[in-house]
Design a protein around this motif. Structure first.
Motif, PDB file in Angstrom:
ATOM      1  N   GLY A  96      38.077  50.138  37.244  1.00 31.88           N
ATOM      2  CA  GLY A  96      38.783  48.634  37.253  1.00 31.88           C
ATOM      3  C   GLY A  96      38.247  47.716  36.436  1.00 31.88           C
ATOM      4  N   ASP A  97      39.001  46.604  35.920  1.00 36.47           N
ATOM      5  CA  ASP A  97      38.531  45.686  34.921  1.00 36.47           C
ATOM      6  C   ASP A  97      38.270  44.398  36.028  1.00 36.47           C
ATOM      7  OD1 ASP A  97      37.794  44.030  33.103  1.00 36.47           O
ATOM      8  OD2 ASP A  97      39.949  43.622  32.131  1.00 36.47           O
ATOM      9  N   TYR A  98      37.072  44.411  36.383  1.00 35.52           N
ATOM     10  CA  TYR A  98      36.642  43.579  37.550  1.00 35.52           C
ATOM     11  C   TYR A  98      36.494  42.033  36.733  1.00 35.52           C
ATOM     12  CZ  TYR A  98      31.503  43.366  36.441  1.00 35.52           C
ATOM     13  OH  TYR A  98      30.585  42.935  35.900  1.00 35.52           O
ATOM     14  N   ASN A  99      36.096  42.013  35.705  1.00 39.53           N
ATOM     15  CA  ASN A  99      35.756  40.627  35.053  1.00 39.53           C
ATOM     16  C   ASN A  99      36.856  40.318  34.043  1.00 39.53           C
ATOM     17  OD1 ASN A  99      35.162  42.731  33.208  1.00 39.53           O
ATOM     18  ND2 ASN A  99      33.090  41.905  32.557  1.00 39.53           N
ATOM     19  N   LEU A 100      37.822  40.916  33.971  1.00 40.55           N
ATOM     20  CA  LEU A 100      39.185  40.538  33.212  1.00 40.55           C
ATOM     21  C   LEU A 100      38.885  40.467  31.589  1.00 40.55           C
ATOM     22  CD1 LEU A 100      40.805  37.871  35.620  1.00 40.55           C
ATOM     23  CD2 LEU A 100      41.137  40.279  35.498  1.00 40.55           C
ATOM     24  N   ASP A 101      37.981  41.319  31.091  1.00 37.57           N
ATOM     25  CA  ASP A 101      37.494  41.137  29.587  1.00 37.57           C
ATOM     26  C   ASP A 101      38.678  42.056  28.909  1.00 37.57           C
ATOM     27  OD1 ASP A 101      36.401  43.409  30.184  1.00 37.57           O
ATOM     28  OD2 ASP A 101      34.418  43.115  29.411  1.00 37.57           O
ATOM     29  N   GLY A 102      39.474  43.058  29.519  1.00 37.56           N
ATOM     30  CA  GLY A 102      40.353  44.024  28.866  1.00 37.56           C
ATOM     31  C   GLY A 102      39.712  45.321  28.765  1.00 37.56           C
ATOM     32  N   SER A 103      38.545  45.487  29.368  1.00 34.90           N
ATOM     33  CA  SER A 103      37.951  46.764  29.154  1.00 34.90           C
ATOM     34  C   SER A 103      37.541  47.399  30.704  1.00 34.90           C
ATOM     35  CB  SER A 103      36.542  46.719  28.395  1.00 34.90           C
ATOM     36  OG  SER A 103      36.643  46.447  27.068  1.00 34.90           O
ATOM     37  N   PRO A 104      37.994  48.498  30.809  1.00 37.06           N
ATOM     38  CA  PRO A 104      37.766  48.927  32.235  1.00 37.06           C
ATOM     39  C   PRO A 104      36.278  49.305  32.769  1.00 37.06           C
ATOM     40  CG  PRO A 104      38.697  50.938  30.755  1.00 37.06           C
ATOM     41  CD  PRO A 104      38.488  49.699  30.161  1.00 37.06           C
ATOM     42  N   ASP A 105      35.990  48.855  33.780  1.00 38.63           N
ATOM     43  CA  ASP A 105      34.573  48.954  34.192  1.00 38.63           C
ATOM     44  C   ASP A 105      34.440  50.253  35.313  1.00 38.63           C
ATOM     45  OD1 ASP A 105      33.607  46.588  32.869  1.00 38.63           O
ATOM     46  OD2 ASP A 105      34.939  45.603  34.278  1.00 38.63           O
ATOM     47  N   LEU A 106      33.138  50.501  35.857  1.00 33.35           N
ATOM     48  CA  LEU A 106      33.259  51.863  36.316  1.00 33.35           C
ATOM     49  C   LEU A 106      32.163  51.486  37.448  1.00 33.35           C
ATOM     50  CD1 LEU A 106      33.401  54.902  36.334  1.00 33.35           C
ATOM     51  CD2 LEU A 106      31.407  54.974  34.837  1.00 33.35           C
ATOM     52  N   TYR A 107      32.467  51.831  38.602  1.00 35.05           N
ATOM     53  CA  TYR A 107      31.784  52.025  39.973  1.00 35.05           C
ATOM     54  C   TYR A 107      31.500  53.241  40.434  1.00 35.05           C
ATOM     55  CZ  TYR A 107      30.144  50.133  44.604  1.00 35.05           C
ATOM     56  OH  TYR A 107      29.434  49.873  45.511  1.00 35.05           O
ATOM     57  N   VAL A 108      30.033  53.397  40.715  1.00 35.27           N
ATOM     58  CA  VAL A 108      29.783  55.011  41.016  1.00 35.27           C
ATOM     59  C   VAL A 108      29.124  54.724  42.525  1.00 35.27           C
ATOM     60  CG1 VAL A 108      28.028  56.695  40.826  1.00 35.27           C
ATOM     61  CG2 VAL A 108      29.352  55.474  38.862  1.00 35.27           C
ATOM     62  N   VAL A 146      40.847  46.909  44.030  1.00 34.33           N
ATOM     63  CA  VAL A 146      42.081  46.202  44.593  1.00 34.33           C
ATOM     64  C   VAL A 146      42.045  44.885  44.688  1.00 34.33           C
ATOM     65  CG1 VAL A 146      41.058  46.939  46.958  1.00 34.33           C
ATOM     66  CG2 VAL A 146      43.487  46.585  46.459  1.00 34.33           C
ATOM     67  N   ASP A 147      43.189  44.272  44.570  1.00 35.25           N
ATOM     68  CA  ASP A 147      42.965  42.801  44.531  1.00 35.25           C
ATOM     69  C   ASP A 147      43.575  42.491  46.013  1.00 35.25           C
ATOM     70  OD1 ASP A 147      43.419  39.937  44.476  1.00 35.25           O
ATOM     71  OD2 ASP A 147      44.850  39.827  42.877  1.00 35.25           O
ATOM     72  N   VAL A 148      42.694  41.977  47.007  1.00 34.30           N
ATOM     73  CA  VAL A 148      43.084  42.046  48.381  1.00 34.30           C
ATOM     74  C   VAL A 148      43.384  40.356  48.649  1.00 34.30           C
ATOM     75  CG1 VAL A 148      41.558  43.830  49.301  1.00 34.30           C
ATOM     76  CG2 VAL A 148      40.750  41.600  49.261  1.00 34.30           C
ATOM     77  N   ASP A 149      43.101  39.541  47.968  1.00 39.80           N
ATOM     78  CA  ASP A 149      43.602  37.969  48.172  1.00 39.80           C
ATOM     79  C   ASP A 149      44.460  37.298  47.183  1.00 39.80           C
ATOM     80  OD1 ASP A 149      41.794  38.121  46.195  1.00 39.80           O
ATOM     81  OD2 ASP A 149      40.600  36.191  47.288  1.00 39.80           O
ATOM     82  N   GLU A 150      44.921  38.325  46.354  1.00 37.45           N
ATOM     83  CA  GLU A 150      45.905  37.907  45.431  1.00 37.45           C
ATOM     84  C   GLU A 150      45.534  36.794  44.533  1.00 37.45           C
ATOM     85  OE1 GLU A 150      49.438  37.234  47.508  1.00 37.45           O
ATOM     86  OE2 GLU A 150      49.357  39.256  48.642  1.00 37.45           O
ATOM     87  N   ASP A 151      44.521  36.461  43.906  1.00 33.06           N
ATOM     88  CA  ASP A 151      44.072  35.655  43.059  1.00 33.06           C
ATOM     89  C   ASP A 151      43.847  36.145  41.717  1.00 33.06           C
ATOM     90  OD1 ASP A 151      41.735  37.448  43.425  1.00 33.06           O
ATOM     91  OD2 ASP A 151      40.305  35.820  43.777  1.00 33.06           O
ATOM     92  N   GLY A 152      44.317  37.369  41.345  1.00 32.26           N
ATOM     93  CA  GLY A 152      43.913  38.033  40.107  1.00 32.26           C
ATOM     94  C   GLY A 152      42.928  38.573  39.757  1.00 32.26           C
ATOM     95  N   LEU A 153      41.960  38.758  40.665  1.00 29.33           N
ATOM     96  CA  LEU A 153      40.558  39.498  40.521  1.00 29.33           C
ATOM     97  C   LEU A 153      40.518  40.684  41.156  1.00 29.33           C
ATOM     98  CD1 LEU A 153      38.447  36.315  40.515  1.00 29.33           C
ATOM     99  CD2 LEU A 153      39.022  37.358  38.563  1.00 29.33           C
TER     100      LEU A 153
END
Length: 549
Positions: A96-108, A146-153
């Protein structure tokens, strides 16, 4: 559906991944549980790249591996130059792109500290676990952005399996008295899951307690995100091993309440908790309500819960043909997808035991893993077709559709047992059909290319943020033809320990055009009429004419 539909092209395409689990004869339960995989377009060139999670001991051979899609059906191992080769005792991964820079990030997720890799946008990743505050040292399994608080992040949800997973006291044994892997009830306590809130500055905050989730414990393995009760807010369904599954209904503020028991999604039709591993949510019967499939242990079914009004569920497993077929197997990763474009959803499940069984004849992993190996399964959706009303049930109590096991006709890999674990769906060759990436514990990964005959047209939809970069998780896409209506949400975290293609695939049957509508997470909508088929359609936020609901 006939012929070799899904040939394994992993080695031919350059994916030579071999999972190592560090087994040394002590039968630690961590050795038998993993691992997962992901489709991730890390370089944003339009082709899905493959990420595979490894485990075991520290060293080059046990690193996670990233394979770049070359766009010609082949892959190149770019683990070294990408910096994404995590060396922890790997379990799962989320994209998911957690920092909104357009590139997907990876959580392991790991047995031990988890890791967050920020995509630098230049083909490399940087480990930002410490500064992000998400390096939980417990036993992480499946995870979801997943955006649980609907703030776009994008926030982050992580299932945790158990506390103290090392053997305590006497080791476990099988019926013959041989040392064997312990189940969760043998010595171990369940753990709570974790919800992290995205602060927007590159860091996360643990809000599990504030979210109402801190008092609920289960042996968490799988997770899927969706708006199950149609109130406009995202919910979370957690598959727990041998304990009640949880359906966390969200209110859009980051607070959740577990309603699984009262809504009929915690237990099977006999009121029993099952050894739940993988999970997916799809509208299987076409009635506009999400259904749930949960994979389970041998002598349990892979349980199909039919979604109904107001978020209620009903176990219809045996009425749809999945009961008898799944009882002899131990299911892990799975995926619903329209394999032949006829307009309904088929199913693939990867299987593998956690305790010894009888050896399956044929070529399999080297001993002792052949005693745990099982055959994968492919089910075709057949019958009268899917329905869009409460009349889907016939007078004889069965449904107007059912699933038929076509594994013997689906390809040679379905005749070779392995210790199946993760499964991720994605169209890696961009030919319009869904391919399947499968992992095996202590075995080689499989890339099952969809080469089967097709019965209709297709449409692939990608919902992206304003500016054309970054997939919008939580966007809901509706595709309608004269005959039927499909509705799906962008949430790639499902199956088991895995992340799937964020693009939505629709089989259209004989339709030569369709209407498409997208509902963005902020409630705005865009609609396209008489859209051409057999193509990849990109919907960009705010680019099309918007209308409020």
């Amino acid at each position: 559906m006939t012929g070799a539909c899904f040939p394994d092209v992993a080695l031919a395409s350059g994916i030579d991944f071999l999972h190592r689990n560090g087994a040394a004869g002590s039968y630690q339960v961590t050795e038998i549980m993993g691992s997962g995989c992901a489709w991730i377009d890390y370089d944003q060139d339009g082709d899905l790249d493959a990420y595979l999670v490894c485990a075991g001991y520290e060293g080059k051979d046990s690193r996670n591996r990233l394979y770049r899609n070359n766009g010609d059906g082949t892959f190149s191992d770019v683990t070294e130059e990408s910096g994404a080769g995590d060396t922890g005792f790997g379990m799962g991964c989320a994209v998911g792109d957690y920092n909104l820079d357009g590139s997907p990030d990876l959580y392991v997720t790991n047995f031990g500290p988890n890791a967050l890799y920020r995509n630098n946008g230049d083909g490399t990743f940087h480990d930002v676990t410490g500064e992000a505050g998400v390096g939980d040292a417990r036993w992480g399994m499946s995870a979801a952005f997943v955006d649980v608080d609907e703030d776009g992040l994008l926030d982050l949800f992580v299932t945790n399996y158990m506390k103290h997973p090392r053997h305590e006291g006497r080791p476990c044994a099988d019926a013959a008295g041989r040392i064997e892997y312990c189940g969760p009830f043998s010595h171990f306590s369940p753990d709570r899951d974790t919800l992290y809130l995205n602060r927007g500055d590159g860091s996360f905050r643990d809000i599990t307690r504030q979210a109402g989730m801190s008092e609920m414990y289960g042996y968490g393995l799988g997770v899927v995100c969706a708006d199950f009760n149609k109130d406009g807010h995202v919910d979370l369904y957690v598959a727990n091993d041998l304990t009640a599954n949880q359906l966390w209904l969200g209110d859009g503020s980051g607070h959740f309440v577990d309603r699984a028991v009262e809504l009929g999604a915690a237990y099977n039709q006999n009121g029993q908790a099952e050894a739940s591993m993988g999970v997916q949510a799809e509208d299987v019967d076409g009635d506009a309500y999400l259904d749930l499939l949960v994979t389970n242990l041998v002598n349990e079914t892979n349980t199909l819960y039919r979604g109904r009004e107001r978020g209620f569920f009903e176990d219809i497993t045996f009425r749809t043909g999945l009961g008898e077929a799944s009882l002899p197997q131990t299911g892990f990763g799975m995926g619903f997808f329209d394999a032949d474009h006829d307009g309904d959803l088929d199913l693939m499940v990867t299987n593998g035991r956690i305790r010894r069984g009888l050896r399956i004849p044929g070529e399999g992993p080297p001993p002792p893993w052949d005693l745990y190996a099982e055959l994968d399964q492919f089910f075709e959706h057949v019958g009268e077709g899917i329905k869009q009303s409460e009349n889907a049930q016939r007078e004889d109590g069965r449904w107007g559709f059912r699933f038929v096991d076509r594994s013997s006709m689906a390809g040679l890999s379905f005749l070779v047992p392995h210790l199946g674990r993760g499964l991720a769906l994605g169209d890696y060759d961009n030919d319009g059909d869904v391919d399947v990436l499968v992992t095996a514990c202590a075995g080689r990964a499989r890339l099952l290319r969809n080469d089967g005959p097709k019965r209709g047209h297709w449409l692939v939809v990608r919902a992206v943020a304003k500016g054309g970069k970054g997939d919008v998780y939580g966007a809901r896409v509706t595709v309608k033809t004269k005959e039927i209506r499909w509705e799906r949400e962008v949430h790639p975290a499902y199956s088991y320990l895995s992340s799937n293609d964020p693009r939505l695939h629709f089989g259209l049957g004989g339709a030569t055009s369709c209407d498409v509508e997208v509902r963005w997470p902020d409630g705005s909508r865009a609609a396209l009429k008489e859209t051409a088929v057999d193509r990849i359609l990109v919907l960009e936020k705010d680019k099309e004419t918007q209308r409020k609901p």
